[in-house]
Design an enzyme around this catalytic site. Sequence first.
Site, PDB file in Angstrom:
ATOM      1  CG  ASP A  12      46.537 -17.100  38.098  1.00  0.00           C
ATOM      2  OD1 ASP A  12      46.008 -16.442  39.028  1.00  0.00           O
ATOM      3  OD2 ASP A  12      46.376 -16.796  36.899  1.00  0.00           O
ATOM      4  CG  HIS A 248      41.874  -7.732  38.236  1.00  0.00           C
ATOM      5  ND1 HIS A 248      40.691  -7.372  37.640  1.00  0.00           N
ATOM      6  CD2 HIS A 248      42.850  -7.342  37.352  1.00  0.00           C
ATOM      7  CE1 HIS A 248      40.927  -6.808  36.467  1.00  0.00           C
ATOM      8  NE2 HIS A 248      42.220  -6.778  36.272  1.00  0.00           N
TER       9      HIS A 248
HETATM   10  C1  BDR Z   1      42.385 -11.887  36.382  1.00  0.00           C
HETATM   11  O1  BDR Z   1      43.318 -12.407  35.421  1.00  0.00           O
HETATM   12  C2  BDR Z   1      44.618 -12.415  35.965  1.00  0.00           C
HETATM   13  O2  BDR Z   1      45.515 -11.777  35.111  1.00  0.00           O
HETATM   14  C3  BDR Z   1      44.550 -11.701  37.287  1.00  0.00           C
HETATM   15  O3  BDR Z   1      45.433 -12.278  38.232  1.00  0.00           O
HETATM   16  C4  BDR Z   1      43.123 -11.832  37.699  1.00  0.00           C
HETATM   17  O4  BDR Z   1      42.908 -13.019  38.408  1.00  0.00           O
HETATM   18  C5  BDR Z   1      41.856 -10.571  35.891  1.00  0.00           C
HETATM   19  O5  BDR Z   1      41.177 -10.741  34.688  1.00  0.00           O
HETATM   20 CA    CA Z   2      44.766 -14.331  39.348  1.00  0.00          CA
END
Ligand code: BDR
Ligand code: CA
Length: 334
Positions: A12, A248
């Site tokens: 995403d 992340h």
């Molecule tokens: C996850 O949430 C999204 O904001 C980031 O892309 C990552 O996949 C982190 O909690």
């Molecule tokens: Ca993500």
Amino acid sequence: MNQPHKVIYDTDPGVDDAMALYFAMAHPDIELLGITTTFGNVTVAQAATNALYLTAIAGQSIPVTQGVAAPWCMPVQAPPAHIHGADGLGNLEGRVLTHNTLDPRSSAQFIVDMARAHPGEITLVAVGPLGNLSLALKLEPRLPQLVKQVILMGGTVLEPGNVSPVAEANIWNDPHAADLVFTAGWKLTMVGLDVTHRVILPVAMFKRIAQAQQHLATDTLHHAVGFYAHFYSGLYPHVAEIHGCFGHDVLAFIFLVNPELFTLENGRIRVVTDGLAQGQTIMKRKDFVPYPHPGWENDKPMSQVCMHVQAQACQEVLERTLSGPWLTTQERAA
Ligand code: BDR
Ligand code: CA
């Protein structure tokens, strides 16, 4: 040389998603078969636009599909524009004209088609809410036998959550889909906040990468990370100290290519689907205890969870990979 990992990237984008995408495109041991987009950090239409744009400016044409636009059983939340920008890439000032176009299939159908075409070979790296994977499971119940493994960024076991005291954003965004994915019976590795909150990436590193690889793609990533780091540095004093951000999603790919940098624990995982603990990923850590509460029977599949990470080594892998010669054309915004 070993065969590269054949990967479908479910995403995403999203700043850390973009970072992860470029890591995958740059790494010689990863072959990206397709990018399946979902809602999450942005709408699904914007996610698909961003995936097309990021691949095009990096000089590659990889199939991109558009997937689910909303969670299964609850209303869609407003995207977190304060974290990723209204456009998901830190509010880019101007986009160059690009020509990559969408694959007409849904993300779920693409996953199923590719899994059938390459049985036992595909790794699904999923870094957004899990609606595409859960829909693919509905379309093809044999999917767990057809794919090699699933590596997902999401969830948390011991580390506090980032959208509630117990929930991580990707799981919280579509908890029903996530519970289906955790109980489907495929080889699954969870790369959650227990490790992603340990890896803080300085904006200065992305500046060095943009200097080493002078290209519109690395400039775009540097810009996006600057916006994203502003959010994280404003929130956490220890992140502000190095003016950085959490990596992340890129950790899911680093696990794929360098699993020795992570310490794993095995357990059965369930997701809380509503109420105050919505999106909590609960791991059964004492498997010898026969809990009377339904839902923890031994027929529920085991997952492996990343609990510890060698943070400095991950940062080095990321910088080395993105600084290598993966961008062929010398393109830079005027
Ligand atoms: C996850 O949430 C999204 O904001 C980031 O892309 C990552 O996949 C982190 O909690
Ligand atoms: Ca993500």
